[in-house]
Design an enzyme around this catalytic site. Structure first.
Site, PDB file in Angstrom:
ATOM      1  N   LYS A 132       6.867  -5.626   2.832  1.00  0.00           N
ATOM      2  CA  LYS A 132       6.521  -4.406   3.553  1.00  0.00           C
ATOM      3  C   LYS A 132       6.472  -4.686   5.050  1.00  0.00           C
ATOM      4  CE  LYS A 132       3.050  -0.684   3.249  1.00  0.00           C
ATOM      5  NZ  LYS A 132       1.850  -0.253   2.502  1.00  0.00           N
ATOM      6  N   LEU A 181       0.723   3.931   8.166  1.00  0.00           N
ATOM      7  CA  LEU A 181       0.569   3.510   6.766  1.00  0.00           C
ATOM      8  C   LEU A 181      -0.278   4.476   5.947  1.00  0.00           C
ATOM      9  CD1 LEU A 181      -0.094  -0.362   7.018  1.00  0.00           C
ATOM     10  CD2 LEU A 181       2.084   0.844   6.962  1.00  0.00           C
ATOM     11  N   SER A 207       2.331   4.120   0.816  1.00  0.00           N
ATOM     12  CA  SER A 207       3.073   3.799   2.014  1.00  0.00           C
ATOM     13  C   SER A 207       4.098   2.691   1.824  1.00  0.00           C
ATOM     14  CB  SER A 207       2.100   3.408   3.132  1.00  0.00           C
ATOM     15  OG  SER A 207       1.335   2.273   2.765  1.00  0.00           O
ATOM     16  N   GLY A 229      -5.212   2.974  -0.731  1.00  0.00           N
ATOM     17  CA  GLY A 229      -5.564   4.185  -1.467  1.00  0.00           C
ATOM     18  C   GLY A 229      -4.525   4.542  -2.519  1.00  0.00           C
ATOM     19  N   GLY A 230      -3.625   3.600  -2.799  1.00  0.00           N
ATOM     20  CA  GLY A 230      -2.572   3.856  -3.778  1.00  0.00           C
ATOM     21  C   GLY A 230      -1.195   3.471  -3.293  1.00  0.00           C
ATOM     22  N   SER A 231      -1.116   2.782  -2.162  1.00  0.00           N
ATOM     23  CA  SER A 231       0.163   2.570  -1.484  1.00  0.00           C
ATOM     24  C   SER A 231       1.100   1.589  -2.167  1.00  0.00           C
ATOM     25  CB  SER A 231      -0.078   2.110  -0.038  1.00  0.00           C
ATOM     26  OG  SER A 231      -0.597   3.161   0.725  1.00  0.00           O
TER      27      SER A 231
END
Length: 571
Positions: A132, A181, A207, A229-231
């Site tokens: 990333k 992000l 993200s 948070g779930g990226s």
């Protein structure tokens, strides 16, 4: 100082020029924009040799075995995946940094090492790994979607990159993210929008959306995303992959760029994404085995535990009891996700495991607390970066908000926040909620019939399969576990089917749970969703990475056998 748009144009040209000309698919050979599913294009475009196709279609397990016995060289494997990554980029716009010479030099060094020493450098020897954009590699940009950060090349590697290289891996590309992000989709003013390979009209998530799209195209065998948070889990789910969100402190994060640095309550974590759970396991076992707590003070000194992987504390993996959360009390999932949960339930029952309903508690309060902690100073954090070049803050992921040059005009905003005392109260509330949820989990021992509490939770990753761009307006099904710091992993189950996934929800007997529930229900279009991956999420307790990986393997086998035996998936 050049204005932000000038910097963007220069960066775009730099990336274009970093691609070897022979690896570019001619414009007239690319599929038309009207072709939505492009997952099969690399196999048909004649840009890859039969061996390169064989390499890029292989699992991480096979790749590592063939690299270790020198059946395939690291140069061959890295070249194959690099070429396929470039093809993928032309189709789904997933890359931010391309450094072919550097990666191939690294691969050649590994081949020489193997020949001279007669053994691999480490457990990831010769394996290309995508990263990333925020993960620093010495001498390469980490813009994170900010024009202001173009040209600010990293002066040293992040700790994880040093660890991966010590394990024999080959970092070879960096992948696209949303500006800041803090979005569950992927668009920024520098690199543009990453789209979903299964349907380019749908989002790849965020993200870590560049990672999700790249790996789904088999342009990388193993990638690293981040998740606050779930990226990791959202793009993994939308792109049909496995993505692990470890608990904070299990994988080194030091040396990466980030938003909200210094916010140490709900921490962003790095984790693996792959098209197999074996790829996820290979990453976690290798990285944890590198004892990175000697390099990053926030890493917990917890070695990989084979006892935990073998589920010693979960009846050795026999007669497990899973809790299925059909909804979170806020939003009922759309039909494809409901079918995915039903498939998993029936598969586990057929495999001899128990399944009970999981009753969510305080999810609304947990989500509000996490949001409050982030909002304590998030706008101030963004403004500190944007003000130098008067760069706009991206405020929407919808295609309609982007102009002809690919720019989002942004919005005027004023940084606000709360006092330190108010932040402390939110952190205190989060601690109380974690304590309450722990008690709630432990109390399930009275309902499982195993003498143990529920072994893991099965739940949606999102209330829907990948939606249209701009439509992913909630991360509630993932963010709640960040608030609790629970280990969680996505796994693919099936694909949406417009002939099966019809909406049978009875709104008379089942009234909407919230305004968001109504919106989510109304946005469902079976035709648009058709063919999109269906994925679910398996959630364990804090620091249960080994156990979660093993339980995902168990669920995966159960699904495979269920589909094989039944010959069809339930409506």
């Amino acid at each position: 100082m050049a204005d932000w748009k000038s910097r963007v144009y220069e960066k775009r040209e730099q990336i274009k020029n970093s691609i070897p000309p022979g690896w570019v698919v001619p414009q007239d050979a690319l599929p038309p924009n009207s072709q939505l599913d492009v997952t099969a294009f690399p196999q048909r475009c004649r840009m890859l040799s039969s061996k390169e196709l064989q390499i890029t279609e292989s699992s991480v397990t096979k790749l590592l075995a063939n690299l270790a016995d020198a059946r395939w060289s690291s140069v061959e494997v890295t070249t194959a995946f690099y070429k396929r990554a470039i093809i993928a980029h032309q189709l789904v716009n997933c890359l931010t940094e391309i450094f072919v010479d550097q990666a191939l030099q690294r691969a050649e060094e590994l081949d020489i090492y193997l020949k001279e020493h007669g053994h691999v450098m480490g457990p990831l020897h010769g394996l290309p790994v995508s990263l990333k954009d925020q993960i620093n590699i010495r001498g390469i940009d980490s813009t994170m979607g900010y024009a202001s950060w173009i040209g600010k090349k990293a002066d040293k590697n992040s700790v994880l990159v040093d660890v991966l290289e010590s394990l024999g891996a080959v970092p070879f590309v960096k992948t696209n993210v949303p500006q800041t992000l803090m979005w569950a989709e992927t668009f920024n003013n520098i690199f543009g929008r990453t789209v979903n390979p299964y349907n380019r009209a749908l989002t790849s998530g965020g993200s870590s959306g560049g990672e999700g799209a790249l790996i789904a195209m088999r342009g990388s065998p193993l990638g690293v995303g981040s998740d606050i948070g779930g990226s990791i889990r959202i793009p993994a789910a939308f792109c049909g992959l496995y993505g692990l969100r470890p608990s904070a402190g299990r994988v080194p994060y030091a040396g990466c760029v980030n938003s909200m640095e210094g916010q140490d309550s709900v921490l962003s974590v790095l984790g693996p994404m792959s098209d197999s759970i074996q790829g996820v396991k290979a990453f976690m076992q290798a990285v944890i085995g590198a004892r990175s707590w000697m390099l990053d003070p926030l890493v917990i000194p917890k070695p990989w535990s084979n006892d935990e992987y073998n589920l010693v504390n979960h009846n050795n993996g026999q007669n497990l009891c899973f809790g299925i959360m059909w909804n979170d009390g806020l939003v009922v999932p759309q039909p494809p996700i409901r079918r995915g949960l039903e498939i998993v339930k029936q598969a586990l029952l057929d495999a001899g495991h128990k399944v009970i309903d999981w009753q969510p508690i305080k999810h609304k309060e947990i989500l509000a607390t996490v949001d409050g902690i982030w909002a304590a100073a998030d706008l101030e954090d963004y403004e500190a970066v944007l003000r130098d070049l008067k760069e706009p803050l991206v405020s929407s992921m919808t295609p309609a908000s982007v102009d002809a040059d690919g720019f989002h005009p942004g919005v005027e905003f004023a940084a606000d926040g709360i006092s330190a005392f108010e932040l402390w109260q939110l952190q205190k509330e989060r601690r109380a909620l974690r304590t309450e949820y722990l008690g709630h989990w432990n109390a399930t021992a009275s309902a499982t019939g195993t003498g143990r509490p529920v072994d893991a939770i099965i739940c949606p990753t999102a209330a829907y399969v990948a939606p249209k761009h701009g439509g992913n307006n909630s991360a509630a099904y993932t963010k709640v576990w960040n608030g609790l710091d629970y280990t969680s992993c996505t796994l693919p189950v099936a694909q949406a089917d417009e002939s099966i996934d019809v909406d049978t929800r009875n709104f008379v007997d089942e009234p909407f749970l919230s305004l968001n529930d109504k919106t989510t229900s109304e946005m469902y279009d079976a035709r648009t969703s058709h063919g999109a991956p269906i994925a679910i999420q398996l959630v364990g307790r804090t620091m249960e990475e080994e156990a979660v990986i093993k339980m995902v393997e168990i669920v995966e086998v159960a699904i495979r056998e269920y589909v094989m035996n039944k010959g069809a998936t339930p409506a």
